[in-house]
Scaffold this motif. Structure first.
Motif, mmCIF file in Angstrom:
data_model
loop_
_atom_site.group_PDB
_atom_site.id
_atom_site.type_symbol
_atom_site.label_atom_id
_atom_site.label_comp_id
_atom_site.label_asym_id
_atom_site.label_seq_id
_atom_site.Cartn_x
_atom_site.Cartn_y
_atom_site.Cartn_z
ATOM 1 N N UNK A 1 -6.110 -72.485 12.697
ATOM 2 C CA UNK A 1 -5.565 -72.481 14.051
ATOM 3 C C UNK A 1 -6.690 -72.685 15.082
ATOM 4 N N UNK A 2 -7.862 -72.121 14.797
ATOM 5 C CA UNK A 2 -9.012 -72.311 15.697
ATOM 6 C C UNK A 2 -9.503 -73.755 15.597
ATOM 7 N N UNK A 3 -9.522 -74.264 14.366
ATOM 8 C CA UNK A 3 -10.004 -75.627 14.144
ATOM 9 C C UNK A 3 -9.176 -76.648 14.932
ATOM 10 N N UNK A 4 -7.881 -76.423 14.981
ATOM 11 C CA UNK A 4 -6.976 -77.368 15.636
ATOM 12 C C UNK A 4 -7.381 -77.601 17.097
ATOM 13 N N UNK A 5 -7.833 -76.529 17.766
ATOM 14 C CA UNK A 5 -8.209 -76.717 19.166
ATOM 15 C C UNK A 5 -9.711 -76.930 19.369
ATOM 16 N N UNK A 6 -10.526 -76.485 18.427
ATOM 17 C CA UNK A 6 -11.973 -76.479 18.675
ATOM 18 C C UNK A 6 -12.800 -77.509 17.899
ATOM 19 N N UNK A 7 -12.163 -78.219 16.974
ATOM 20 C CA UNK A 7 -12.922 -79.246 16.255
ATOM 21 C C UNK A 7 -12.587 -80.611 16.858
#
Ligand code: C2E
Ligand code: CA
Ligand code: CA
Ligand code: CA
Length: 278
Positions: free
Chosen positions: A270-276
């Motif tokens: 879920x973090x990757x979706x917005x931060x990568x």
């Protein structure tokens, strides 16, 4: 005085017995944990400080004990190291982190780094490089996306570690010195070891802005790391002011509760979706 001496002696040996008993219990529990699949990994994301983009994650081991609940690695890694169980446990960690990384790679997150903690004892085990090679090969990973975090204490055995680290470098794997600044104080190994990254210990980071001595040490490590061409990453960042401060000093990367606690793989996604960056 005699009486007290004897009591003290008795107290000490009971204490020692307790400790031995506890250790045997943990050892027995670790055997069962391997058999029964009680280990799991959580992941703490790492970020580029200037952009806030996520660059990778550190895998951290958890033991889900059937009766005692989640046990912290600080409570069982030392026993695992003493008993040699760190070899099969460490192998599980490597395989699991690489399997998870492959899953993310398949989802299109190609350039992410996965950092795995490695004990000195693992590094010096004759099966180690083969384990790493197999995990990379079986999962079809880019070796440079795998980062092995070793501590300075490993450097006590520099004659033995060096050939292993050189072999890993040949394979293209990244090497990071964890808890940098807290361990063995010889800087000479920085010249001889194939290192990619220095990870500044959280002890120094948490004192930034509060202790002039910590500030000086952090500044010195960042400068030295940059001058030697290493990546420098800070761990244990808990406040926005620390991000600002580190960035100003030339530290490019960081991790810590300010960004995120270690989380389950699904939560990390879920973090990757917005931060990568895609
Ligand atoms: P470490 O490698 O220095 O990992 C950093 C520890 O700091 C982690 O604790 C992490 O949860 C915690 N941490 C992260 N951000 C912050 C923050 O902002 N503030 C504070 N106060 N703490 C933060 P954890 O997960 O309990 O791991 C403890 C140690 O256990 C690790 O220290 C590492 O030495 C060892 N460890 C964990 N997983 C493994 C493993 O798979 N293999 C081996 N050999 N050791 C492991
Ligand atoms: Ca670490
Ligand atoms: Ca550390
Ligand atoms: Ca540590």
């Amino acid at each position: 005085a005699k009486e007290r001496g004897r009591n003290n002696g008795q107290f000490f040996s009971e204490n020692l017995n307790e400790r031995i008993k506890k250790k045997l219990q943990v050892e027995h529990g670790l055997h069962k944990a391997l058999e029964n699949n009680e280990f799991r990994l959580v992941y703490q994301p790492q970020f580029e400080l200037s952009t806030g983009q996520m660059i990778g994650a550190e895998a951290l081991l958890r033991w889900e004990h059937p009766k005692q609940g989640v046990i912290s690695p600080v409570d069982f890694i030392p026993v695992a190291e003493e008993t040699g169980l760190i070899i099969p446990i460490g192998e599980w960690v490597i395989n699991e982190a690489c399997r998870q990384h492959r899953y993310w790679q398949d989802k299109g997150y190609n350039g992410l780094l996965v950092a795995v903690n490695i004990s000195a004892r693992q590094l010096l085990d004759e099966t180690f490089t083969a384990t790493i090679e197999r995990a990379i090969h079986e999962n079809g990973l880019y070796p440079e996306n795998l980062e092995l975090e070793i501590t300075e204490s490993t450097m006590h055995n520099i004659e033995e570690s060096l050939p292993v680290l050189n072999r890993l470098k040949e394979m293209g794997v990244s090497i990071s010195i964890d808890d940098f600044g807290t361990g063995y104080s010889s800087l000479a190994y920085l010249m001889h070891l194939p290192i990619n990254t220095l990870k500044i210990d959280k002890m120094f980071i948490q004192d930034t802005g509060r202790s002039p001595k910590s500030d000086a040490i952090v500044k010195t490590i960042i400068n030295m790391g940059n001058n030697l061409g290493f990546n420098v990453i800070a761990e244990g960042i808990e406040e926005a002011s620390q991000v600002e401060y580190l960035e100003k000093l030339g530290c490019q990367q960081g991790q810590g509760y300010f960004f995120s606690r270690p989380v389950e793989a699904g939560e990390l996604e879920a973090i990757m979706i917005t931060k990568v960056p895609q």
